[in-house]
Design a protein around this motif. Structure first.
Motif, PDB file in Angstrom:
ATOM      1  N   ILE A 760      31.260  33.101 -11.040  1.00 47.67           N
ATOM      2  CA  ILE A 760      32.587  33.717 -11.011  1.00 47.67           C
ATOM      3  C   ILE A 760      32.797  34.598  -9.780  1.00 47.67           C
ATOM      4  N   LEU A 761      31.686  35.027  -9.156  1.00 49.48           N
ATOM      5  CA  LEU A 761      31.800  35.850  -7.951  1.00 49.48           C
ATOM      6  C   LEU A 761      32.438  35.088  -6.790  1.00 49.48           C
ATOM      7  N   MET A 762      32.460  33.787  -6.890  1.00 46.37           N
ATOM      8  CA  MET A 762      32.998  32.952  -5.807  1.00 46.37           C
ATOM      9  C   MET A 762      34.507  32.776  -5.875  1.00 46.37           C
ATOM     10  N   ARG A 763      35.157  33.390  -6.901  1.00 46.83           N
ATOM     11  CA  ARG A 763      36.581  33.105  -7.110  1.00 46.83           C
ATOM     12  C   ARG A 763      37.426  33.435  -5.883  1.00 46.83           C
ATOM     13  N   ARG A 805      33.124  10.978  -3.767  1.00 44.56           N
ATOM     14  CA  ARG A 805      32.193  11.326  -4.852  1.00 44.56           C
ATOM     15  C   ARG A 805      31.816  12.816  -4.797  1.00 44.56           C
ATOM     16  N   THR A 806      31.619  13.328  -3.570  1.00 44.15           N
ATOM     17  CA  THR A 806      31.273  14.744  -3.423  1.00 44.15           C
ATOM     18  C   THR A 806      32.443  15.625  -3.857  1.00 44.15           C
ATOM     19  N   LEU A 807      33.672  15.184  -3.584  1.00 43.48           N
ATOM     20  CA  LEU A 807      34.852  15.928  -4.021  1.00 43.48           C
ATOM     21  C   LEU A 807      34.911  16.011  -5.554  1.00 43.48           C
ATOM     22  N   TYR A 808      34.646  14.889  -6.225  1.00 45.49           N
ATOM     23  CA  TYR A 808      34.641  14.915  -7.694  1.00 45.49           C
ATOM     24  C   TYR A 808      33.587  15.898  -8.211  1.00 45.49           C
ATOM     25  N   THR A 809      32.425  15.889  -7.574  1.00 40.27           N
ATOM     26  CA  THR A 809      31.373  16.826  -7.979  1.00 40.27           C
ATOM     27  C   THR A 809      31.829  18.261  -7.764  1.00 40.27           C
ATOM     28  N   PHE A 810      32.478  18.508  -6.642  1.00 41.24           N
ATOM     29  CA  PHE A 810      33.005  19.843  -6.328  1.00 41.24           C
ATOM     30  C   PHE A 810      33.995  20.304  -7.403  1.00 41.24           C
ATOM     31  N   LEU A 811      34.938  19.447  -7.755  1.00 39.36           N
ATOM     32  CA  LEU A 811      35.918  19.795  -8.790  1.00 39.36           C
ATOM     33  C   LEU A 811      35.237  19.987 -10.141  1.00 39.36           C
ATOM     34  N   HIS A 812      34.223  19.171 -10.417  1.00 41.24           N
ATOM     35  CA  HIS A 812      33.481  19.287 -11.675  1.00 41.24           C
ATOM     36  C   HIS A 812      32.738  20.625 -11.730  1.00 41.24           C
ATOM     37  N   VAL A 813      32.141  21.024 -10.603  1.00 41.29           N
ATOM     38  CA  VAL A 813      31.413  22.295 -10.543  1.00 41.29           C
ATOM     39  C   VAL A 813      32.385  23.466 -10.736  1.00 41.29           C
ATOM     40  N   ILE A 814      33.551  23.378 -10.121  1.00 42.59           N
ATOM     41  CA  ILE A 814      34.569  24.434 -10.305  1.00 42.59           C
ATOM     42  C   ILE A 814      34.945  24.539 -11.781  1.00 42.59           C
ATOM     43  N   ALA A 815      35.232  23.409 -12.401  1.00 47.08           N
ATOM     44  CA  ALA A 815      35.705  23.411 -13.790  1.00 47.08           C
ATOM     45  C   ALA A 815      34.648  23.910 -14.762  1.00 47.08           C
ATOM     46  N   THR A 816      33.397  23.590 -14.490  1.00 49.02           N
ATOM     47  CA  THR A 816      32.333  23.914 -15.452  1.00 49.02           C
ATOM     48  C   THR A 816      31.671  25.262 -15.178  1.00 49.02           C
ATOM     49  N   HIS A 817      32.182  26.024 -14.190  1.00 50.75           N
ATOM     50  CA  HIS A 817      31.621  27.350 -13.900  1.00 50.75           C
ATOM     51  C   HIS A 817      32.693  28.435 -14.004  1.00 50.75           C
ATOM     52  N   ASP A 818      33.617  28.222 -14.958  1.00 46.86           N
ATOM     53  CA  ASP A 818      34.642  29.230 -15.278  1.00 46.86           C
ATOM     54  C   ASP A 818      35.502  29.596 -14.078  1.00 46.86           C
ATOM     55  N   LEU A 819      35.774  28.604 -13.233  1.00 52.17           N
ATOM     56  CA  LEU A 819      36.568  28.869 -12.041  1.00 52.17           C
ATOM     57  C   LEU A 819      37.848  28.037 -11.998  1.00 52.17           C
ATOM     58  N   SER A 820      38.261  27.509 -13.142  1.00 51.04           N
ATOM     59  CA  SER A 820      39.466  26.659 -13.151  1.00 51.04           C
ATOM     60  C   SER A 820      40.720  27.449 -12.790  1.00 51.04           C
ATOM     61  N   THR A 821      40.674  28.782 -12.936  1.00 46.79           N
ATOM     62  CA  THR A 821      41.844  29.586 -12.562  1.00 46.79           C
ATOM     63  C   THR A 821      42.128  29.498 -11.062  1.00 46.79           C
ATOM     64  N   VAL A 822      41.090  29.123 -10.275  1.00 48.39           N
ATOM     65  CA  VAL A 822      41.299  28.947  -8.828  1.00 48.39           C
ATOM     66  C   VAL A 822      42.379  27.906  -8.579  1.00 48.39           C
ATOM     67  N   LEU A 823      42.360  26.838  -9.369  1.00 43.71           N
ATOM     68  CA  LEU A 823      43.288  25.721  -9.152  1.00 43.71           C
ATOM     69  C   LEU A 823      44.739  26.125  -9.398  1.00 43.71           C
ATOM     70  N   ILE A 824      44.948  27.170 -10.221  1.00 48.03           N
ATOM     71  CA  ILE A 824      46.333  27.570 -10.557  1.00 48.03           C
ATOM     72  C   ILE A 824      46.685  28.924  -9.962  1.00 48.03           C
ATOM     73  N   SER A 825      45.838  29.371  -9.023  1.00 50.77           N
ATOM     74  CA  SER A 825      46.144  30.636  -8.345  1.00 50.77           C
ATOM     75  C   SER A 825      47.317  30.431  -7.393  1.00 50.77           C
ATOM     76  N   ALA A 826      47.893  31.527  -6.960  1.00 51.88           N
ATOM     77  CA  ALA A 826      49.089  31.464  -6.110  1.00 51.88           C
ATOM     78  C   ALA A 826      48.847  30.676  -4.832  1.00 51.88           C
ATOM     79  N   LYS A 827      47.644  30.838  -4.252  1.00 53.56           N
ATOM     80  CA  LYS A 827      47.347  30.174  -2.981  1.00 53.56           C
ATOM     81  C   LYS A 827      47.023  28.690  -3.148  1.00 53.56           C
ATOM     82  N   CYS A 828      46.637  28.279  -4.359  1.00 46.87           N
ATOM     83  CA  CYS A 828      46.129  26.911  -4.549  1.00 46.87           C
ATOM     84  C   CYS A 828      47.035  26.021  -5.392  1.00 46.87           C
ATOM     85  N   LYS A 829      48.032  26.612  -6.079  1.00 45.58           N
ATOM     86  CA  LYS A 829      48.769  25.801  -7.054  1.00 45.58           C
ATOM     87  C   LYS A 829      49.578  24.687  -6.404  1.00 45.58           C
ATOM     88  N   ALA A 830      49.838  24.800  -5.109  1.00 44.94           N
ATOM     89  CA  ALA A 830      50.559  23.721  -4.425  1.00 44.94           C
ATOM     90  C   ALA A 830      49.744  22.434  -4.396  1.00 44.94           C
TER      91      ALA A 830
END
Length: 985
Positions: A760-763, A805-830
């Motif tokens: 979560i420190l990476m948010r 394939r690496t992108l899918y792994t990246f998204l999977h790592v984000i989702a499974t490490h309590d960082l899904s809020t990154v995807l809907i943050s103001a800077k990323c929601k676009a």
């Protein structure tokens, strides 16, 4: 000549004087003749009257083809004519046709094949007298006898021999032919063989050789009593021992004896047979002069005899019979050993396999007798003799040119079974083995010149190979003679140590037995010496030097704390090696593989990175290494913009070497040491990180250099832990700035490592970096996926597939490490919509099942994170997208497709995740999901209401296993319904 003869001559012409078009026309004309109904008559007429070899061959070849492929269409009259003509020629009934039998061998062989084709269809039911009719004609002399041998050989090749693959029909016909011959004519044929050999042994040795070679083929299936009797066996031994006029005839007689020995029989009968042969009569032939040509066949005979005697020993239960078998073995083995030690024979492989079987059998005989112990020693002598390199290749192997490489590869493969044999002997007779190796080593040491390279390398290779079968405890304690042997090894300097092969095997052997040092620390100085002096890291051959660096690192890993008192001595011997690694010349050495020389830095890091090293010394050691390297980097970066292309590349190459060195050095330092107990060490690495990140500013967009820096950042994350965090924004910014879109895989892997470590420190960092990362990747990867057909796969597509394939792994790592809020943050929601569309498309259609599984798992996690409360709308539109689009398309329609293979293990795992997704959707969305899924999805798939109701009940239950099983059954039934053959279970 008529047109057919002209056409045949043109077709077979190899002079190059005839036009290709004319040849093609001639071939077509001859092929048309083959299709005519009267072709058999035409061939017989031409065969009888033409003197042209090409015409004779074409006629015989055509007859052979017609009989084989169209036998049933040939009229009885033509069959009778073919039969009569062939017999007339082979039996010389018409002396006007002798020209065929006096022709080339290929004509006679083809004639024999024609006769065998007739036998295939007609013997014994239609033409029962073929062999009986042939035998009386043998008295006509060697021409007919030679033809008789060719017929028997062709019968074996075309029908009987199991050396060639046979159809069930061919096996049936072969059985029928053999049964008929045994009953009707085999005894007469054997009698004919005996008479011919007796009559012609002095006048026509070639003919007798041919007869014996034919006879050898038949011994395996005829009554052995026809050969093993008071007439034939003495004749064979007489030819071998008394001395036939030709070596070829003697060798043929030996091969016949081997066929007798190898005949399949009950063990008691075989033992009696072996005894009756008195095989010791041939032993003297391997030691007498003048029999060199005969030795290969004698070797095959004696090894075959030994194999059968050993087989009798293993299969017979009677102690008396076992004793006789062992006596026969003891009798024959000395000659086998003599041959192996003094001759190069084709039977080497089969003899080694026999010796493996023999030694394995000896395991059950404890204790071994003195004679068996002697045999073990002789086997070791054989092994040592065979594993030695030929001195003729010494220079080639030392410089490793093409010839040397080929010879080393060949010997590596050749030695495999021999080392297995050595280790087997080592388990059965450990003391004998260790004593033999000690004596071999002592013998090699006793020669003071460097002329015994092969002897030294062979003895060391034996010791190295033996170590593979010894337990760690045996090595550590130096069981038996091992302690003495290892002390001899460690204290010896061979005159030929400059030789590449000797140097390598010596270092490999010391490394294999280094566990001995753990309990014998007094030996540490003599263990270190060969690695640190000209025998190892300072060896003039760079491949030896680099291998020594790697092996030294392994030694350090094992001994670690025990080496602390020697650190200063070790470092004092390495400054030139450390300096050489980062020089221009060293980077130009073309050596492939992972042994790039950087292992010496890893070894140093392991040594000075231990907590047992005093803090002040540790800082001094590390500073003395890092400071010069960083200063060298600074110097290489100065005035870089003014350099020529060649100078720039040279500097970049050196910088890469320096980064590799620092990277390897850091592997010896633990996170706890550099962050908690000795932070000053951590500060040195942080300063180094600053220096190396600056490299990317001076030399931008140099992919190999960027990869090295990225690798170093990976290393620092592991080494510095959380203390590296303040450096990450700058490091990631610089790395991203220098990364081309197609080269983003390495950058994503670094992000994955950071997320997994810091979670979560990476948010905040991710919120900053996700938009540019996504922008770059989507600039090269289409949202609907990449081409997957074989024709569409290019190197560029492969690189993009890897990035995807690496992108899918990246998204999977984000989702499974309590960082899904990154995807809907103001800077990323676009970027949310393109990411969702890619995940959705891939969850339904991606060819890689593991990618589809990862995408489904991402959706499961996002549903849990973004829809934690009923009717909660953290992400507007996501709830309806999941229910109306993802659920029906991914969870129903994609699995209804027959490409979704339930027999595949990975597909079953994906199916399990799809079922979990349905359960999660029901838990979060309740009836909203269930009603839509059944009313829209199931109705479109024409699912019967009763099955839909059963699905509702299973989904509302708690048994996931039952839900998965039912849903699979439901899908399979819906597939059947689509085919119009619905069967509900």
């Amino acid at each position: 000549m008529d047109d057919l003869e002209k056409g045949i001559l043109i077709m077979f012409d190899e002079s190059g004087a005839i036009d290709d078009e004319l040849k093609k026309h001639a071939k077509s004309y001859c092929s048309d003749i083959k299709e005519e109904a009267s072709v058999c008559r035409i061939c017989i007429e031409k065969l009888c009257c033409s003197n042209l070899v090409q015409v004779q061959f074409w006629c015989l070849q055509t007859l052979h083809e017609v009989i084989q492929t169209r036998y049933s269409t040939i009229s009885p009259e033509e069959k009778h004519m073919i039969r009569g003509t062939v017999v007339s020629i082979v039996c010389l009934e018409d002396k006007n046709r002798i020209r065929v039998l006096e022709g080339p061998a290929f004509i006679k062989n083809k004639l024999a094949q024609v006769l065998i084709a007739l036998i295939y269809f007609e013997y014994p039911l239609i033409w029962s007298s073929v062999f009986v009719d042939f035998l009386p004609h043998l008295r006509k002399g060697n021409v007919v006898i030679d033809m008789f041998c060719r017929v028997l050989n062709a019968l074996d090749d075309e029908l009987i021999s199991l050396d060639y693959p046979r159809t069930p029909e061919e096996l049936t016909v072969a059985g029928r032919v053999k049964d008929a011959m045994r009953q009707q004519c085999v005894s007469q044929i054997v009698r004919a063989w005996y008479d011919i050999i007796s009559m012609y042994r002095n006048s026509d040795q070639e003919l007798c050789t041919n007869v014996l070679d034919s006879m050898r083929r038949y011994i395996s299936w005829i009554d052995i009593g026809l050969i093993v009797n008071d007439a034939f066996v003495p004749l064979l031994f007489d030819l071998i021992l008394v001395g036939a006029p030709s070596d070829q005839l003697r060798a043929a007689a030996v091969r016949c004896l081997l066929a007798v020995v190898s005949k399949r029989m009950e063990p008691q009968s075989k033992l009696s047979l072996l005894q009756s042969l008195h095989i010791s009569r041939v032993f003297r032939l391997v030691t007498e002069d003048g029999n060199a040509e005969l030795v290969p066949d004698i070797a095959a005979l004696l090894s075959g005899y030994a194999v059968e005697a050993l087989d009798c020993f293993k299969r017979i239960s009677s102690d008396d019979a076992k004793g006789i078998s062992m006596e026969l073995l003891n009798e024959v083995l000395p000659s086998v050993f003599y041959i192996m030690k003094n001759f190069e024979v084709d039977a080497t492989f089969s003899i080694v396999q026999f010796l493996l079987g023999y030694v394995s059998t000896m395991k059950g005989l404890t204790p071994l007798s003195e004679k068996h112990m002697l045999h073990m020693g002789q086997i070791l002598e054989v092994v040592l003799g065979l594993i030695r390199y030929d001195p003729v290749y010494r220079t080639n192997l030392d410089v490793m040119d093409k010839i040397g490489k080929e010879e080393e590869d060949r010997m590596t493969e050749f030695r495999k079974d021999l080392f297995v044999l050595l280790r087997t002997v080592g388990r059965v007779a450990p003391n004998v083995t260790q004593l033999f190796i000690r004596n071999s080593l002592a013998s090699a040491i006793s020669i003071s010149s460097d002329s015994n390279v092969e002897e030294v390398e062979g003895a060391l290779s034996l010791l190295y190979a033996l170590g593979e079968s010894l337990s760690e405890e045996s090595i550590r304690t130096g069981n038996g003679l091992l302690s003495e042997l290892l002390l001899m090894l460690l204290s010896t300097k061979f005159p030929c140590h400059s030789n590449r092969l000797v140097a390598l095997v010596y270092l490999e052997t010391v490394t294999r037995y280094v566990k001995f040092i753990q309990d014998n620390t007094q030996c540490i100085p003599i263990v270190l010496a060969p690695f640190l002096d000209e025998r190892g890291i300072h060896h003039p051959n760079i491949s030896v030097s680099r291998r020594a660096s790697y092996l030294f690192m392994r030694v350090v890993k094992l001994l670690k704390v025990k080496l602390v008192p020697f650190i200063a001595v070790i470092l004092q011997s390495l400054p030139d090696t450390v300096a050489r690694f980062t020089t221009m010349n060293y980077t130009t050495e073309e050596l492939s593989g992972s042994e790039d020389g950087s292992h010496i830095f890893e070894a140093i890091g392991l040594l000075i990175g231990m907590e047992d090293v005093p803090p002040e010394k540790q800082s001094d050691y590390l500073s003395s290494l890092l400071s010069p390297l960083c200063q060298q980097v600074d110097a290489l970066l100065r005035n870089a913009k003014l350099l020529s292309y060649e100078e720039t590349n040279a500097r970049i190459a050196v910088i890469q070497q320096i980064i590799m060195a620092i990277n390897s050095l850091s592997k010896g330092f633990s996170e706890r040491l550099v962050t908690a107990s000795r932070p000053a060490i951590g500060n040195m690495f942080k300063q180094t990180l600053d220096v190396l990140l600056h490299v990317l500013v001076i030399f931008p967009r140099v992919e190999p250099l960027q990869n090295k820096v990225t690798s170093f950042v990976h290393r620092m994350v592991d080494t510095l832990g959380a203390s590296v965090f303040p450096y990450l924004p700058k490091a990631l910014e610089q790395l991203l700035a220098e990364t081309e879109p197609k080269q983003m895989s390495g950058f994503l892997l670094l992000l994955n490592q950071l997320i997994c470590k810091f979670k979560i420190l990476m948010r905040d960092i991710l919120e900053e970096i996700f938009p540019p990362v996504t922008d770059r990747i989507f600039s090269v990867i289409p949202r609907e996926g990449l081409p997957s057909g074989l024709d569409a796969i290019t190197e560029e597509i492969r690189e993009l597939q890897e990035l995807q394939r690496t992108l899918y792994t990246f998204l999977h790592v984000i989702a499974t490490h309590d960082l899904s809020t990154v995807l809907i943050s103001a800077k990323c929601k676009a970027y949310l919509d393109p990411v969702m569309q890619l995940l959705f498309y891939s969850s339904c259609n991606h060819k890689d099942i593991l990618v589809r599984k990862a995408c489904v798992q991402i959706f499961i996690r996002l549903i849990k994170d973004w829809c934690s409360q009923p009717y909660e709308e953290k992400v507007p539109g996501f709830r309806s997208f999941v229910i109306e689009t993802f659920a029906t398309n991914c969870c129903l329609y994609s699995v209804l497709d027959r490409s979704f293979d339930f027999r595949d293990a990975n597909t079953l795992v994906l199916f399990g995740e799809i079922v979990v997704a349905q359960k999660v959707m029901y838990d979060k969305f309740g009836d909203d999901f269930l009603v839509y899924f059944i009313s829209k999805g199931f109705s479109a798939a024409h699912c019967p209401p009763d099955l839909a109701e059963q699905y509702r009940q299973k989904l509302q239950g708690t048994d996931m296993k039952a839900l998965k099983s039912f849903y699979q059954s439901l899908i399979e039934n819906l597939r059947l319904q689509q085919n119009g053959s619905l069967v509900f279970r």
